[in-house]
Design a protein around this motif. Structure first.
Motif, short mmCIF file in Angstrom:
data_model
loop_
_atom_site.label_atom_id
_atom_site.label_comp_id
_atom_site.label_asym_id
_atom_site.label_seq_id
_atom_site.Cartn_x
_atom_site.Cartn_y
_atom_site.Cartn_z
N CYS A 1 0.82 -1.22 0.00
CA CYS A 1 0.00 0.00 0.00
C CYS A 1 0.85 1.27 0.00
O CYS A 1 0.59 2.21 0.75
CB CYS A 1 -0.94 0.03 1.21
N ASN B 1 -1.04 -4.93 -3.28
CA ASN B 1 -2.26 -4.15 -3.02
C ASN B 1 -2.22 -2.81 -3.74
O ASN B 1 -2.56 -1.76 -3.20
CB ASN B 1 -2.48 -3.92 -1.52
N ASP C 1 -9.08 -1.68 -6.44
CA ASP C 1 -8.80 -1.33 -5.05
C ASP C 1 -7.92 -0.09 -4.94
O ASP C 1 -8.11 0.74 -4.04
CB ASP C 1 -8.13 -2.50 -4.33
N ASP C 2 -6.94 0.01 -5.83
CA ASP C 2 -5.99 1.12 -5.79
C ASP C 2 -6.72 2.47 -5.81
O ASP C 2 -6.54 3.31 -4.92
CB ASP C 2 -5.04 0.99 -6.98
N ASN D 1 -9.93 3.07 -5.38
CA ASN D 1 -10.91 3.18 -4.30
C ASN D 1 -10.25 3.59 -2.99
O ASN D 1 -10.77 4.41 -2.23
CB ASN D 1 -11.66 1.87 -4.13
N MET D 2 -9.07 3.02 -2.71
CA MET D 2 -8.37 3.39 -1.49
C MET D 2 -7.94 4.86 -1.54
O MET D 2 -8.03 5.58 -0.54
CB MET D 2 -7.16 2.48 -1.27
N ILE E 1 -9.82 -2.75 3.28
CA ILE E 1 -9.15 -2.89 1.97
C ILE E 1 -7.65 -2.74 2.17
O ILE E 1 -6.85 -3.50 1.60
CB ILE E 1 -9.66 -1.84 0.97
N ARG F 1 -11.89 -7.05 -0.89
CA ARG F 1 -11.69 -6.38 -2.17
C ARG F 1 -12.85 -5.42 -2.38
O ARG F 1 -13.88 -5.49 -1.71
CB ARG F 1 -11.63 -7.40 -3.31
N SER F 2 -12.70 -4.51 -3.37
CA SER F 2 -13.71 -3.48 -3.58
C SER F 2 -14.00 -3.27 -5.06
O SER F 2 -13.28 -3.79 -5.92
CB SER F 2 -13.25 -2.16 -2.95
N GLY G 1 -14.17 -6.35 -10.90
CA GLY G 1 -14.01 -6.96 -9.59
C GLY G 1 -15.30 -7.23 -8.86
O GLY G 1 -15.29 -7.64 -7.69
N ALA H 1 -15.82 -8.53 -4.87
CA ALA H 1 -15.81 -7.34 -4.00
C ALA H 1 -16.72 -7.51 -2.80
O ALA H 1 -17.78 -8.15 -2.88
CB ALA H 1 -16.21 -6.11 -4.80
N HIS I 1 -16.76 -4.41 -0.57
CA HIS I 1 -17.10 -3.00 -0.42
C HIS I 1 -17.27 -2.36 -1.81
O HIS I 1 -16.43 -2.57 -2.69
CB HIS I 1 -16.02 -2.25 0.35
#
Length: 400
Positions: free
Chosen positions: A59, A94, A99-100, A102-103, A122, A128-129, A169, A173, A175
């Motif tokens: 991350c 990650n 996800d990238d 979204n985070m 996440i 996963r999202s 995804g 997912a 979230h």
């Protein structure tokens, strides 16, 4: 603009490169490493993610207060390129879509309570999202103003009805960030809402078959028939869904480019290696002018893409929107990835078309690059708009 990097960032880059070379690349040649959709199987992924996390390669895109390494957008450009030397790379660290992105958007716009509920799992790698925006005709795709999915506020709860598709995804997912229409206001009619997979009122209609290979969770069509989302799970503000979308998609488009550069370089690596020893009519392929022209052209275009990506990253790190810079990078890098895979296959001949190399995998994957997060034509329209607005200042130099 100074694109030199710090010794600390270079050490991180080298550690990622070593992890990819030693722990990930050898797995690509083992058929048991793949799931039924031609991505890394989830059990193996879970094991490698734990290793990457234990080695502090996790991350890096997020600030330390949200569980990341805080390397900035330029640092991401340096490291993501190394990650995607392997087709399995980014998801292990990650740092893969969706996800990238979204985070990143949750880190920037979420409240402390929302970060704890929606972001932290996440970041920890527990879930996963997915980002739920694109709709089938006549709904919104590249033009968000056409979004038809509605979220009507009833007391403290939004009730969602509509249909979405090509949701990356979706099948894996937990979230979700949903973009839906909360009013008819042409400027502030969209809002971003978060929901959990176990909430009733929605379903996956199908996992859409694609040219492939697929991300984990595929590309899904979703139907909403009364999904209820409490207003506490409104991301940012009501009517500011376009702000959320822009905050997410600008950096996300650029991180795609960072990863694609790694794949393009991998194609050249495979092509150069084969050309170095393969002979025809008594001459090594590497000694043929036609091959040299192909590889030299790719080297130049990949470097052009790298410079465009780094310029856009530099602008984003300075707090600029960098819309034109991101669009230019997106067009150039998407096309060079496709051409790098195509020419590497040509140099490898039948070997490149087979599954004895990763080239056919990259080639099928690469075709989506000119479509996802805005087709080439849309980004060229964006550039023309900037040209009309700025005139000759479109090509201005930054002044300190």
């Amino acid at each position: 603009m100074d694109f030199s990097i710090s010794p600390e960032l270079d050490q991180l880059r080298q550690r990622i490169r070593a992890f990819v070379a030693e722990r990930i690349l050898p797995l690509e040649d083992d058929s048991s490493s793949y799931d039924e959709h031609e991505n890394i199987n989830l059990d193996l992924l879970d094991s490698l993610r734990k290793e990457a996390k234990a080695e502090g390669l996790w991350c890096l895109q997020l600030p330390p207060e949200d569980g990341g390494l805080g390397v900035g957008v330029q640092g991401m450009a340096v490291c993501y390129e190394e990650m995607n030397r392997s087709i399995f790379g980014p998801v292990i660290f990650n740092s893969a879509a969706p996800d990238d992105g979204n985070m990143i958007v949750l880190s920037k716009l979420g409240t402390p309570a929302q970060k704890e509920r929606w972001l932290k799992p996440i970041v920890d790698g527990d879930v996963r999202s997915a980002f739920v925006m694109t709709e089938p005709h006549p709904g919104g795709g590249s033009d968000p103003s056409m979004i038809n999915t509605t979220a009507e506020l009833n007391g403290d709860t939004y009730v969602v009805k509509g249909r979405k598709w090509f949701i990356t995804g979706g099948a894996e997912a937990t979230h979700f960030i949903l973009i839906a229409r909360t009013s008819a206001d042409p400027r502030r009619g969209l809002s971003a809402l978060m929901f959990h997979k176990d909430q009733p009122g929605w379903r996956i209609v199908r996992r859409i078959p694609i040219m492939g290979p697929e991300e984990h969770g595929g590309h899904c069509e979703l139907e909403f028939d009364g999904l209820e989302i409490h207003k506490d799970n409104l991301l940012f503000e009501e009517g500011r869904g376009m702000r959320v979308t822009q905050t997410r998609l600008g950096p996300a488009r650029l991180t795609h480019c960072m990863r694609w550069l790694g794949l393009a370089k991998r194609c050249v690596e495979i092509a150069r290696d084969y050309a170095s020893y393969r002979e025809g009519f008594g001459v090594r392929l590497a000694d043929r002018e036609s091959i040299q022209l192909m590889l030299g052209d790719l080297a130049m275009r990949i470097e052009t893409g790298r410079l465009l990506v780094m310029k856009a990253a530099w602008a984003l790190d300075r707090g600029e929107k960098a819309q034109a810079e991101v669009s230019m990078a997106k067009i150039v890098v998407a096309n060079v990835l496709h051409d790098a895979a195509d020419r590497a296959i040509q140099i490898n001949g039948a070997r490149g078309y087979s599954k004895d190399t990763r080239l056919e995998w990259i080639y099928r994957y690469a075709r989506q690059a000119r479509l996802v997060d805005g087709a080439d034509e849309v980004h060229k329209m964006v550039l023309n708009r900037h040209l009309n607005d700025k005139g000759d200042e479109f090509w201005s130099w930054p002044v300190q």
